[in-house]
Design a protein around this motif. Structure first.
Motif, PDB file in Angstrom:
ATOM      1  N   GLN A  24     -21.072  13.816  -7.682  1.00  0.00           N
ATOM      2  CA  GLN A  24     -22.195  13.232  -6.944  1.00  0.00           C
ATOM      3  C   GLN A  24     -21.851  11.865  -6.350  1.00  0.00           C
ATOM      4  O   GLN A  24     -22.378  11.485  -5.315  1.00  0.00           O
ATOM      5  CB  GLN A  24     -23.415  13.085  -7.861  1.00  0.00           C
ATOM      6  CG  GLN A  24     -23.917  14.395  -8.422  1.00  0.00           C
ATOM      7  CD  GLN A  24     -24.240  15.409  -7.329  1.00  0.00           C
ATOM      8  OE1 GLN A  24     -24.920  15.085  -6.368  1.00  0.00           O
ATOM      9  NE2 GLN A  24     -23.713  16.613  -7.479  1.00  0.00           N
ATOM     10  N   LYS A  25     -20.990  11.117  -7.030  1.00  0.00           N
ATOM     11  CA  LYS A  25     -20.586   9.773  -6.580  1.00  0.00           C
ATOM     12  C   LYS A  25     -19.064   9.660  -6.728  1.00  0.00           C
ATOM     13  O   LYS A  25     -18.562   9.096  -7.692  1.00  0.00           O
ATOM     14  CB  LYS A  25     -21.305   8.713  -7.414  1.00  0.00           C
ATOM     15  CG  LYS A  25     -21.211   7.327  -6.847  1.00  0.00           C
ATOM     16  CD  LYS A  25     -22.144   6.379  -7.576  1.00  0.00           C
ATOM     17  CE  LYS A  25     -22.087   5.019  -6.931  1.00  0.00           C
ATOM     18  NZ  LYS A  25     -23.046   4.089  -7.540  1.00  0.00           N
ATOM     19  N   PRO A  26     -18.317  10.210  -5.748  1.00  0.00           N
ATOM     20  CA  PRO A  26     -16.861  10.234  -5.874  1.00  0.00           C
ATOM     21  C   PRO A  26     -16.229   8.861  -5.656  1.00  0.00           C
ATOM     22  O   PRO A  26     -16.847   7.945  -5.125  1.00  0.00           O
ATOM     23  CB  PRO A  26     -16.426  11.202  -4.776  1.00  0.00           C
ATOM     24  CG  PRO A  26     -17.520  11.162  -3.791  1.00  0.00           C
ATOM     25  CD  PRO A  26     -18.768  10.890  -4.547  1.00  0.00           C
ATOM     26  N   ARG A  27     -14.976   8.763  -6.070  1.00  0.00           N
ATOM     27  CA  ARG A  27     -14.209   7.521  -5.916  1.00  0.00           C
ATOM     28  C   ARG A  27     -13.461   7.581  -4.588  1.00  0.00           C
ATOM     29  O   ARG A  27     -12.782   8.556  -4.295  1.00  0.00           O
ATOM     30  CB  ARG A  27     -13.222   7.420  -7.083  1.00  0.00           C
ATOM     31  CG  ARG A  27     -12.266   6.257  -7.020  1.00  0.00           C
ATOM     32  CD  ARG A  27     -11.512   6.123  -8.334  1.00  0.00           C
ATOM     33  NE  ARG A  27     -10.755   7.298  -8.707  1.00  0.00           N
ATOM     34  CZ  ARG A  27      -9.452   7.466  -8.457  1.00  0.00           C
ATOM     35  NH1 ARG A  27      -8.760   6.554  -7.826  1.00  0.00           N
ATOM     36  NH2 ARG A  27      -8.853   8.569  -8.840  1.00  0.00           N
ATOM     37  N   LEU A  28     -13.602   6.532  -3.776  1.00  0.00           N
ATOM     38  CA  LEU A  28     -12.861   6.415  -2.516  1.00  0.00           C
ATOM     39  C   LEU A  28     -11.594   5.635  -2.814  1.00  0.00           C
ATOM     40  O   LEU A  28     -11.623   4.417  -2.973  1.00  0.00           O
ATOM     41  CB  LEU A  28     -13.690   5.701  -1.445  1.00  0.00           C
ATOM     42  CG  LEU A  28     -13.009   5.543  -0.093  1.00  0.00           C
ATOM     43  CD1 LEU A  28     -12.929   6.887   0.621  1.00  0.00           C
ATOM     44  CD2 LEU A  28     -13.740   4.558   0.774  1.00  0.00           C
ATOM     45  N   SER A  29     -10.483   6.341  -2.918  1.00  0.00           N
ATOM     46  CA  SER A  29      -9.204   5.741  -3.276  1.00  0.00           C
ATOM     47  C   SER A  29      -8.413   5.389  -2.027  1.00  0.00           C
ATOM     48  O   SER A  29      -8.302   6.193  -1.103  1.00  0.00           O
ATOM     49  CB  SER A  29      -8.410   6.730  -4.130  1.00  0.00           C
ATOM     50  OG  SER A  29      -7.130   6.216  -4.406  1.00  0.00           O
ATOM     51  N   VAL A  30      -7.837   4.185  -1.999  1.00  0.00           N
ATOM     52  CA  VAL A  30      -7.095   3.689  -0.846  1.00  0.00           C
ATOM     53  C   VAL A  30      -5.614   3.549  -1.208  1.00  0.00           C
ATOM     54  O   VAL A  30      -5.286   3.014  -2.268  1.00  0.00           O
ATOM     55  CB  VAL A  30      -7.636   2.308  -0.391  1.00  0.00           C
ATOM     56  CG1 VAL A  30      -6.798   1.730   0.727  1.00  0.00           C
ATOM     57  CG2 VAL A  30      -9.081   2.407   0.016  1.00  0.00           C
ATOM     58  N   PHE A  31      -4.731   4.044  -0.340  1.00  0.00           N
ATOM     59  CA  PHE A  31      -3.298   3.763  -0.454  1.00  0.00           C
ATOM     60  C   PHE A  31      -2.820   3.223   0.870  1.00  0.00           C
ATOM     61  O   PHE A  31      -3.106   3.791   1.929  1.00  0.00           O
ATOM     62  CB  PHE A  31      -2.486   5.008  -0.825  1.00  0.00           C
ATOM     63  CG  PHE A  31      -1.011   4.723  -0.846  1.00  0.00           C
ATOM     64  CD1 PHE A  31      -0.451   3.993  -1.879  1.00  0.00           C
ATOM     65  CD2 PHE A  31      -0.193   5.118   0.194  1.00  0.00           C
ATOM     66  CE1 PHE A  31       0.905   3.683  -1.882  1.00  0.00           C
ATOM     67  CE2 PHE A  31       1.159   4.822   0.207  1.00  0.00           C
ATOM     68  CZ  PHE A  31       1.716   4.098  -0.843  1.00  0.00           C
ATOM     69  N   ARG A  32      -2.099   2.128   0.799  1.00  0.00           N
ATOM     70  CA  ARG A  32      -1.634   1.455   2.006  1.00  0.00           C
ATOM     71  C   ARG A  32      -0.104   1.384   1.976  1.00  0.00           C
ATOM     72  O   ARG A  32       0.467   0.852   1.029  1.00  0.00           O
ATOM     73  CB  ARG A  32      -2.223   0.038   1.986  1.00  0.00           C
ATOM     74  CG  ARG A  32      -2.085  -0.725   3.253  1.00  0.00           C
ATOM     75  CD  ARG A  32      -2.559  -2.144   3.027  1.00  0.00           C
ATOM     76  NE  ARG A  32      -1.508  -2.872   2.312  1.00  0.00           N
ATOM     77  CZ  ARG A  32      -1.646  -4.064   1.768  1.00  0.00           C
ATOM     78  NH1 ARG A  32      -2.804  -4.676   1.806  1.00  0.00           N
ATOM     79  NH2 ARG A  32      -0.645  -4.650   1.169  1.00  0.00           N
ATOM     80  N   SER A  33       0.534   1.939   3.002  1.00  0.00           N
ATOM     81  CA  SER A  33       1.976   1.766   3.143  1.00  0.00           C
ATOM     82  C   SER A  33       2.198   0.733   4.245  1.00  0.00           C
ATOM     83  O   SER A  33       1.238   0.234   4.827  1.00  0.00           O
ATOM     84  CB  SER A  33       2.673   3.088   3.490  1.00  0.00           C
ATOM     85  OG  SER A  33       2.380   3.459   4.823  1.00  0.00           O
ATOM     86  N   ASN A  34       3.438   0.412   4.540  1.00  0.00           N
ATOM     87  CA  ASN A  34       3.697  -0.577   5.584  1.00  0.00           C
ATOM     88  C   ASN A  34       3.199  -0.109   6.949  1.00  0.00           C
ATOM     89  O   ASN A  34       2.732  -0.912   7.748  1.00  0.00           O
ATOM     90  CB  ASN A  34       5.188  -0.902   5.664  1.00  0.00           C
ATOM     91  CG  ASN A  34       5.631  -1.787   4.531  1.00  0.00           C
ATOM     92  OD1 ASN A  34       4.823  -2.479   3.932  1.00  0.00           O
ATOM     93  ND2 ASN A  34       6.916  -1.747   4.217  1.00  0.00           N
ATOM     94  N   SER A  35       3.294   1.193   7.214  1.00  0.00           N
ATOM     95  CA  SER A  35       2.942   1.677   8.545  1.00  0.00           C
ATOM     96  C   SER A  35       1.627   2.446   8.604  1.00  0.00           C
ATOM     97  O   SER A  35       0.992   2.491   9.647  1.00  0.00           O
ATOM     98  CB  SER A  35       4.068   2.564   9.082  1.00  0.00           C
ATOM     99  OG  SER A  35       4.310   3.617   8.177  1.00  0.00           O
ATOM    100  N   ASP A  36       1.209   3.066   7.507  1.00  0.00           N
ATOM    101  CA  ASP A  36       0.028   3.929   7.527  1.00  0.00           C
ATOM    102  C   ASP A  36      -0.924   3.590   6.388  1.00  0.00           C
ATOM    103  O   ASP A  36      -0.587   2.839   5.478  1.00  0.00           O
ATOM    104  CB  ASP A  36       0.445   5.402   7.425  1.00  0.00           C
ATOM    105  CG  ASP A  36       1.208   5.860   8.647  1.00  0.00           C
ATOM    106  OD1 ASP A  36       0.641   5.804   9.744  1.00  0.00           O
ATOM    107  OD2 ASP A  36       2.377   6.259   8.499  1.00  0.00           O
TER     108      ASP A  36
END
Length: 117
Positions: A24-36
């Motif tokens: 019902q309330k999912p986790r928005l996970s972020v991954f950041r690379s140098n280009s994307d």
């Protein structure tokens, strides 16, 4: 691993200890690379990814804009997918990155797309 990566991992583990997503309330996970930049909506209870978006998606990658503007588009894209699934409320997981620049742009794009967190 170098010190910078280890520091981010320590911060990330601390964040993950405190937050978890549900269907019902999912986790928005972020991954950041140098280009994307990549985001996922994750249900931690069942261990499944509900939706994902990245700057490598064809409609976003085709546009020649800055990385921050790309990140905002990725946030809007994940918000569209979440609304299609009937989700409006999420938990934001910055993944150990500072809430600044591209990570903040994702959050802004997701909020403008209709997500609440």
């Amino acid at each position: 691993m170098d010190a910078k990566v280890l520091r981010r991992q320590k911060i990330r583990y601390g964040i993950r200890r405190k937050i978890a997503g549900t269907s019902q309330k999912p986790r928005l996970s972020v991954f950041r690379s140098n280009s994307d930049i990549y985001v996922q909506l994750i249900d931690d209870v069942s261990g499944k990814t509900l939706a994902a978006a990245s700057s490598k998606d064809k409609d976003i990658a085709a546009q020649k804009v800055t990385k921050s503007e790309q990140s905002k588009m990725v946030g809007a894209a994940i918000a569209r997918k979440a609304v299609e699934l009937g989700l409006t409320s999420i938990v934001f997981d910055r993944g150990g990155y500072l809430y600044h620049g591209r990570v903040k742009a994702i959050a802004d794009g997701a909020r403008e797309g209709g997500l609440q967190f």
